[in-house]
Scaffold this motif. Structure first.
Motif, short mmCIF file in Angstrom:
data_model
loop_
_atom_site.label_atom_id
_atom_site.label_comp_id
_atom_site.label_asym_id
_atom_site.label_seq_id
_atom_site.Cartn_x
_atom_site.Cartn_y
_atom_site.Cartn_z
N LEU A 182 0.81 -1.22 0.00
CA LEU A 182 0.00 0.00 0.00
C LEU A 182 0.84 1.26 0.00
CD1 LEU A 182 -2.87 -0.95 2.48
CD2 LEU A 182 -3.00 -0.75 0.00
N ASP A 235 6.87 3.03 1.27
CA ASP A 235 7.79 2.80 2.41
C ASP A 235 8.14 1.31 2.53
OD1 ASP A 235 7.47 5.43 2.82
OD2 ASP A 235 6.57 5.28 4.83
N GLU A 236 7.21 0.53 2.08
CA GLU A 236 7.38 -0.91 2.29
C GLU A 236 8.38 -1.53 1.33
OE1 GLU A 236 3.39 -2.51 2.23
OE2 GLU A 236 2.75 -0.98 3.65
N ASN A 278 17.04 3.12 6.95
CA ASN A 278 16.74 2.31 5.77
C ASN A 278 16.56 3.20 4.55
OD1 ASN A 278 13.78 2.89 5.21
ND2 ASN A 278 13.70 2.33 7.37
N ASN A 330 14.30 3.39 1.45
CA ASN A 330 13.13 2.81 0.79
C ASN A 330 12.79 3.57 -0.48
OD1 ASN A 330 11.83 5.13 1.71
ND2 ASN A 330 11.31 4.13 3.66
N THR A 378 10.27 5.51 -1.13
CA THR A 378 9.83 6.89 -0.88
C THR A 378 11.02 7.85 -0.96
OG1 THR A 378 8.19 5.98 0.63
CG2 THR A 378 8.59 8.35 0.74
N SER A 397 2.82 7.96 0.61
CA SER A 397 3.36 7.41 1.86
C SER A 397 3.01 8.34 3.01
CB SER A 397 4.89 7.28 1.75
OG SER A 397 5.49 7.49 2.98
N SER A 447 4.43 8.67 5.70
CA SER A 447 5.66 9.23 6.28
C SER A 447 6.00 10.56 5.59
CB SER A 447 6.83 8.26 6.09
OG SER A 447 6.50 7.02 6.63
N MET A 503 0.94 0.23 6.81
CA MET A 503 0.31 1.56 6.92
C MET A 503 0.76 2.30 8.17
SD MET A 503 -2.11 3.17 5.06
CE MET A 503 -3.53 2.24 4.53
N LYS A 504 1.96 2.03 8.61
CA LYS A 504 2.45 2.73 9.81
C LYS A 504 3.45 3.80 9.40
CE LYS A 504 6.11 -0.69 10.80
NZ LYS A 504 7.24 0.05 10.42
N ILE A 505 3.60 4.74 10.30
CA ILE A 505 4.54 5.84 10.02
C ILE A 505 5.95 5.36 10.32
CG2 ILE A 505 5.28 8.15 10.73
CD1 ILE A 505 2.31 8.71 11.39
N ASP A 506 6.80 5.48 9.28
CA ASP A 506 8.21 5.13 9.47
C ASP A 506 8.94 6.42 9.84
OD1 ASP A 506 10.73 4.15 9.42
OD2 ASP A 506 10.89 4.04 7.21
N TRP A 507 9.34 6.55 11.09
CA TRP A 507 9.87 7.83 11.60
C TRP A 507 11.21 8.21 10.95
CZ3 TRP A 507 6.70 11.12 13.39
CH2 TRP A 507 5.53 10.69 14.00
N PHE A 508 11.98 7.18 10.56
CA PHE A 508 13.23 7.53 9.86
C PHE A 508 12.91 8.20 8.53
CE2 PHE A 508 16.29 6.56 6.54
CZ PHE A 508 17.40 7.22 7.07
N THR A 509 11.92 7.63 7.83
CA THR A 509 11.51 8.22 6.55
C THR A 509 11.00 9.65 6.75
OG1 THR A 509 10.88 6.00 5.87
CG2 THR A 509 10.13 7.82 4.47
N VAL A 510 10.23 9.83 7.85
CA VAL A 510 9.72 11.18 8.15
C VAL A 510 10.87 12.17 8.29
CG1 VAL A 510 8.50 12.57 9.86
CG2 VAL A 510 7.58 10.36 9.19
N GLN A 559 12.60 12.71 5.05
CA GLN A 559 11.80 13.54 4.13
C GLN A 559 11.82 15.02 4.54
OE1 GLN A 559 11.63 11.99 1.47
NE2 GLN A 559 9.46 11.65 1.00
#
Lengths: 226, 265
Positions: free
Chosen positions: A3, A6-7, A17, A19, A21, A107, A109, B1-8, B11
């Motif tokens: 979905l 990020d995955e 990581n 990903n 995104t 995403s 995030s 569908m969870k928030i990946d805080w590293f990605t946040v 970003q």
């Protein structure tokens, strides 16, 4: 079925990581920066200009006018932040025309990150414009009773920003994916076109809302009263 | 569908970097170029406005100068016309004066010519009369003119009035006893003697005589004694003739000038 981009993880080391995104964002950043640099390195100050420069000027002037229409008297101060929000989201959503592309705005995030940026930018610009005292005073307007409500509204609108963009873009992506499995011909194209429209609208909504919040924060209490 | 805080976090950083990149490569150059162009257009408009004002000023100046030029031209023309008229008047006056002077000169010349003619005529007449008289006298009286002149002179001497005779005698006596006898011709010794006797009789004493020839006298004799002079010549008889001739010539001259003035007018 994934979905969120990020995955799709390319590389992982503990908390860190890399990903899809982040990778897509980098690609979009590269495209935007290089395109801007390519066009603006030969800027002409004459009365006759190149078509690409004309296009960029139209975009920049349109953003600037939009910011001004919201009520910010000096749009040049905020065009860097607001303009980039719009251009990034719009570009990210525009690229869904490419096959197998997954928008980073799909995403949560990314949308959270953008919402956090707006959340932090509001006090940043507000304090820069009015001073810390006047800015904080705006939280107890019209009375001190309103303080908790003001704080809740601050947080909830940030949350709404993040969820709205994520929901719209993700749903578009999922609808296309589902339709692909149900009716692989023609329909996904129509839905993709619709998704393109939704993406543009969302980019516009996100930046306009951010502008409205910033405008509310930097507006003078005097001018608000008048 | 969870928030990946590293990605946040990643970003957020990405977004901040993108803001910086776009500011550096997009907004700043574009806005600067817009400002520069706007300034350039404003400058050009201002310049055009200035040039327009300048052109208007130049045009006004030109019109003003043109008007002044026309006025000056008109004035100069008027002055020139006036000057020309004055000059014309002056030249005409000068021409008239010149013509008058010329006329006067012409008249003077004519008069002089007339006088010369008269003089010549007079002398010719005198000579003619003399020769005619001489010939006539010689033919008629069988004596020459000289003798007749001497006789006439002696007659006159004897016919002198008492007062004249006394005056002559007194003037003779007051100086040297010497009498000068001048005549137009050489007197023959007999005639000289005749004169000597006549004068001696008049004076009542013997006197010294001196005879000289003076052609101007024209058949005349003149005696001089200490400044007192007695004379006889044909001139007297010619006077009336000369007078008549003179009058006739004057009449002629008058008629000529009258004709000329009539022709001019």
């Amino acid at each position: 079925m994934k979905l969120s981009p990020d995955e799709t993880i390319f590389w992982e080391h503990g908390f860190i990581n890399l990903n899809l995104t982040i990778a897509t964002t980098w690609a979009i950043m590269l495209v935007l920066a290089v395109a801007s640099w390519m066009i603006t390195k030969n800027l002409k100050k004459d009365l006759q200009i190149s078509r690409w420069q004309s296009l960029l000027e139209i975009i920049v002037i349109a953003i600037s006018n939009q910011i001004e229409e919201i009520g910010i008297t000096q749009p040049r101060k905020y065009i860097g932040f607001i303009g980039t929000l719009f251009l990034y989201i719009a570009t990210a959503n525009l690229f869904i025309i490419f096959p197998w592309y997954q928008a980073p705005t799909g995403s949560i995030s990314t949308t959270t990150a953008l919402a956090v940026c707006v959340f932090l930018a509001i006090p940043f610009f507000g304090i820069a414009e009015k001073g810390i005292k006047d800015y904080l005073k705006s939280y107890v307007q019209p009375t001190i009773i309103m303080l908790p409500f003001n704080l809740i509204s601050e947080i909830s609108r940030t949350l709404a920003l993040a969820i709205r963009l994520f929901g719209n873009i993700m749903s578009g992506g999922i609808i296309v994916a589902i339709l692909l499995s149900v009716a692989p011909l023609l329909f996904p194209i129509i839905m993709n076109a619709l998704g393109l429209l939704t993406g543009m609208v969302q980019a516009y909504i996100f930046s306009i809302l951010a502008t409205v919040y910033i405008a509310a924060a930097v507006k003078n209490t005097k001018s608000m009263k008048t | 569908m969870k928030i990946d805080w590293f990605t946040v976090i990643a970003q957020v950083i990405n977004f901040i970097i993108l803001v910086w990149l776009l500011k550096r490569f997009l907004y700043k150059p574009i806005l600067n170029a817009l400002d520069a162009r706007e300034k350039k257009i404003n400058d050009q408009l201002a310049d055009a406005e200035n040039k327009k004002a300048e052109a208007k000023f130049e045009r006004d100046e030109f019109i003003r100068k043109n008007e002044n030029f026309d006025a000056d031209k008109q004035q100069l023309m008027e002055e020139a016309v006036t000057e020309t008229k004055a000059e014309r008047e002056r030249l005409l006056k000068e021409a008239r004066n010149d013509a008058d002077a010329l006329k006067k000169k012409q008249l003077a010349t004519l008069k002089e010519l007339q006088n010369n003619l008269i003089e010549e005529f007079e002398q010719n007449v005198q000579r003619e009369v003399f020769s005619v008289s001489k010939k006539v006298l010689a033919d008629i009286a069988s004596i020459n003119l000289e003798e007749q002149a001497v006789n006439n002179f002696i007659e006159q001497l004897s016919a002198l009035k008492e007062t004249e005779r006394n005056q002559f005698i007194q003037s003779f006596k007051s100086g040297e006893n010497h009498v000068l006898v001048q005549s137009a011709f050489n007197l023959a010794p007999a005639l000289q003697h005749k004169i000597e006797i006549a004068i001696d009789n008049l004076l009542g004493t013997a006197t010294a005589f001196d005879f000289k020839v003076k052609p101007d006298l024209i058949a005349g004799i003149e005696i001089t004694a200490n400044g007192y002079k007695l004379a006889w010549s044909i001139s007297e008889y010619l006077d009336s003739l000369i007078k008549n001739v003179d009058e006739t010539e004057s009449e002629k001259l008058k008629s000529i000038t009258k004709k000329e003035s009539n022709a001019k007018s």
